[in-house]
Design a protein around this motif. Structure first.
Motif, PDB file in Angstrom:
ATOM      1  N   GLU A 179      -4.658 -10.352   9.161  1.00  0.00           N
ATOM      2  CA  GLU A 179      -6.074 -10.638   8.891  1.00  0.00           C
ATOM      3  C   GLU A 179      -6.318 -11.866   8.008  1.00  0.00           C
ATOM      4  OE1 GLU A 179      -7.772  -7.043   7.277  1.00  0.00           O
ATOM      5  OE2 GLU A 179      -7.769  -6.057   9.206  1.00  0.00           O
ATOM      6  N   HIS A 213       1.185  -9.170   4.518  1.00  0.00           N
ATOM      7  CA  HIS A 213      -0.011  -8.319   4.568  1.00  0.00           C
ATOM      8  C   HIS A 213      -0.678  -8.399   3.192  1.00  0.00           C
ATOM      9  CE1 HIS A 213      -1.960  -4.722   6.707  1.00  0.00           C
ATOM     10  NE2 HIS A 213      -2.648  -4.892   5.588  1.00  0.00           N
ATOM     11  N   GLN A 242       0.803  -1.215   0.000  1.00  0.00           N
ATOM     12  CA  GLN A 242       0.000   0.000   0.000  1.00  0.00           C
ATOM     13  C   GLN A 242       0.843   1.276   0.000  1.00  0.00           C
ATOM     14  OE1 GLN A 242      -2.585  -1.810   3.279  1.00  0.00           O
ATOM     15  NE2 GLN A 242      -4.082  -0.589   2.191  1.00  0.00           N
ATOM     16  N   GLU A 248      -5.732   1.595  -1.355  1.00  0.00           N
ATOM     17  CA  GLU A 248      -6.691   0.838  -0.544  1.00  0.00           C
ATOM     18  C   GLU A 248      -7.247  -0.367  -1.337  1.00  0.00           C
ATOM     19  OE1 GLU A 248      -7.453   0.605   2.528  1.00  0.00           O
ATOM     20  OE2 GLU A 248      -9.360  -0.444   2.378  1.00  0.00           O
ATOM     21  N   TYR A 272     -18.330   2.789   4.110  1.00  0.00           N
ATOM     22  CA  TYR A 272     -17.327   1.814   4.568  1.00  0.00           C
ATOM     23  C   TYR A 272     -17.785   1.102   5.840  1.00  0.00           C
ATOM     24  CZ  TYR A 272     -12.802  -0.077   5.985  1.00  0.00           C
ATOM     25  OH  TYR A 272     -11.780  -0.916   6.359  1.00  0.00           O
TER      26      TYR A 272
HETATM   27  C1  GAL Z   1      -7.606  -3.612   6.774  1.00  0.00           C
HETATM   28  C2  GAL Z   1      -6.310  -3.905   6.062  1.00  0.00           C
HETATM   29  C3  GAL Z   1      -5.537  -2.662   5.710  1.00  0.00           C
HETATM   30  C4  GAL Z   1      -6.390  -1.508   5.235  1.00  0.00           C
HETATM   31  C5  GAL Z   1      -7.592  -1.330   6.127  1.00  0.00           C
HETATM   32  C6  GAL Z   1      -8.551  -0.246   5.686  1.00  0.00           C
HETATM   33  O1  GAL Z   1      -8.475  -4.699   6.660  1.00  0.00           O
HETATM   34  O2  GAL Z   1      -5.488  -4.717   6.864  1.00  0.00           O
HETATM   35  O3  GAL Z   1      -4.561  -3.026   4.777  1.00  0.00           O
HETATM   36  O4  GAL Z   1      -6.678  -1.637   3.918  1.00  0.00           O
HETATM   37  O5  GAL Z   1      -8.311  -2.530   6.248  1.00  0.00           O
HETATM   38  O6  GAL Z   1      -9.596  -0.728   4.909  1.00  0.00           O
END
Ligand code: GAL
Length: 443
Positions: free
Chosen positions: A177, A132, A37, A399, A327
């Motif tokens: 995650e 990640h 990212q 993102e 979101y």
């Molecule tokens: C998480 C992820 C991040 C970032 C964040 C915001 O799930 O680990 O990389 O994208 O969401 O949406």
């Protein structure tokens, strides 16, 4: 399970003065990022390839130069230091460190050593994620998380990282995650490998868990004093109607699958969920701390024929405050509930390894920060050993499937000009990081 704020439990009096909201003096105050990212030019992984496929990323955006960290992360490290941050969670890019199977690139490792030492020199303690979301192309082409061999590849990579960087890093997270990897990659098909297939998802679940556990052991074998934990996305699932037992049942099913089966396996070597139940004894006792990535909660209504959705239809609380682009619901109490529940279940130290909001004009983020930090403080006051908070994110970044549209940064960043501009919440957070105290009324 803790009573939700709307539950029948006693309501806490609203705190008007927050002069007492002091955090522990050794609390880690920081931000989080991930390699793909922010680094730019990560051409050798599955996400870069995915971005080239039409229709995968909103507006056909590409990660491209991202935030240019591979060349010059140090400029942003200076910004972190100027904002009084003493911790940063970042990830290493496997595709740079092992660009071909079995070939480990010392030059790439050198650059990461420079970055990690650069953080330390500025008084910023790194927390390092090994994976990640992105996989090297050679791994993805061999089946990625579905190939059982990934555990042996991942553990070899983890061992190299511990050897290369172990003197600079105490806090490690093998996999970011895994539940999001599974749901978005193997059930909803919006992340690579973009399939919707529960059988393939089940294979990936096993390999994600085994790889975490094997990496845990490998890191400890190299660095006895390391602390190895999770960065698990915890989402709250509440019943649509609090008295409807069928809604509560469906919400529980989703929560068990999304949140808990993973952590149960990593603690007890066994778990139960709608996708898979069973024993994986080789995974037991492989968590030193829990990282909670918390963003939002969902409501669940029981719908008997939605078998593939764990018998639920999900939605956000009607009338609740929502973040940009839908979101998610802004629900700070959820962070308190998540931290308390993780502690109650597993009794390990906890970090907030991600928490943030897409908010380009920064009209919600200041309040969001205060309310979520207030929730963290409340958890600490109740005895949950929360040791740090890593806001997502330092600056706007790529993102994933949403491309550049969602702006999570304390600092605004234009991917074309690379210009940076502090949002007001960056200053607010800097004051909190400096004093370790919530200065404003966040009740
Ligand atoms: C998480 C992820 C991040 C970032 C964040 C915001 O799930 O680990 O990389 O994208 O969401 O949406």
């Amino acid at each position: 399970m803790l009573a939700s704020e709307e539950g029948n439990g006693p309501r806490r009096p609203k705190v008007r003065s927050v002069a007492g909201k002091q955090f522990p003096s050794d609390f880690r105050w920081g931000t989080a990022t991930s390699s793909h990212q922010v680094e730019g030019d990560n051409t050798n992984n599955d996400w870069w390839a995915f971005e080239q496929q039409p229709g995968r990323i909103r507006n056909a955006d590409r990660s491209g130069r991202a935030c240019d960290w591979w060349r010059n992360a140090e400029a942003d490290f200076d910004r972190m230091a100027a904002l009084n941050q003493n911790a940063h969670r970042l990830s290493l890019e496997w595709s740079r460190l092992e660009p071909r199977e079995g070939y480990f690139d010392d030059a790439a490792a050198g650059r990461y050593r420079q970055m990690l030492s650069g953080l330390r020199a500025r008084g910023i303690e790194p927390m390092v994620t090994l994976n990640h979301f992105t996989l090297p192309l050679w791994v993805a082409r061999s089946g990625g998380w579905e190939n059982t061999r990934i555990t042996e590849w991942f553990v070899r990579y983890a061992r190299h990282c511990a050897e290369w960087f172990g003197d600079l890093v105490e806090l490690w997270v093998p996999i970011n995650e895994p539940n999001v990897v599974l749901v978005l990659g193997y059930l909803q098909g919006v992340f690579p490998p973009a399939v919707r297939n529960p059988l393939r998802a089940r294979r990936a679940l096993h390999n994600l868990l085994r790889s975490h556990a094997a990496a845990y052991r490998a890191i400890h074998a190299v660095r006895r004093g390391a602390r190895v934990g999770t960065a698990h996305n915890i989402r709250l699932f509440d019943p649509a109607h609090k008295r409807a037992t069928t809604d509560a049942w469906a919400a529980g099913l989703q929560s068990q699958f999304f949140n808990w089966v993973w952590l149960d396996v990593l603690h007890r070597g066994e778990g139960r969920s709608i996708l898979w139940s069973g024993r994986m004894p080789e995974c037991a006792n492989t968590v030193d701390f829990h990282g909670v990535n918390y963003y939002t909660r969902e409501r669940v209504r029981f719908v008997p024929w939605r078998i593939h959705y764990a018998f639920g239809r999900n939605f956000y609380t009607p009338g609740a405050q929502m973040s940009d682009y839908g979101y998610g619901e802004v629900y700070p109490v959820g962070l308190y509930r998540a931290l308390s529940e993780v502690w109650r279940r597993y009794a390990r130290p906890v970090f907030v390894t991600e928490n943030g909001i897409p908010d380009e004009d920064d009209d919600m983020r200041p309040r969001f920060l205060l309310d979520h930090l207030s929730a963290v403080h409340r958890a600490i006051a109740d005895g949950v050993p929360v040791q740090g908070y890593y806001h997502w994110s330092l600056l706007d970044n790529f993102e994933w499937a949403e491309g550049w549209r969602m702006k999570f940064g304390l600092i605004a960043m234009d991917p074309v000009t690379q210009e940076r501009r502090e949002r007001p919440s960056a200053r607010l957070y800097a004051e909190i990081c400096r004093t370790g105290r919530l200065l404003l009324d966040a009740s």
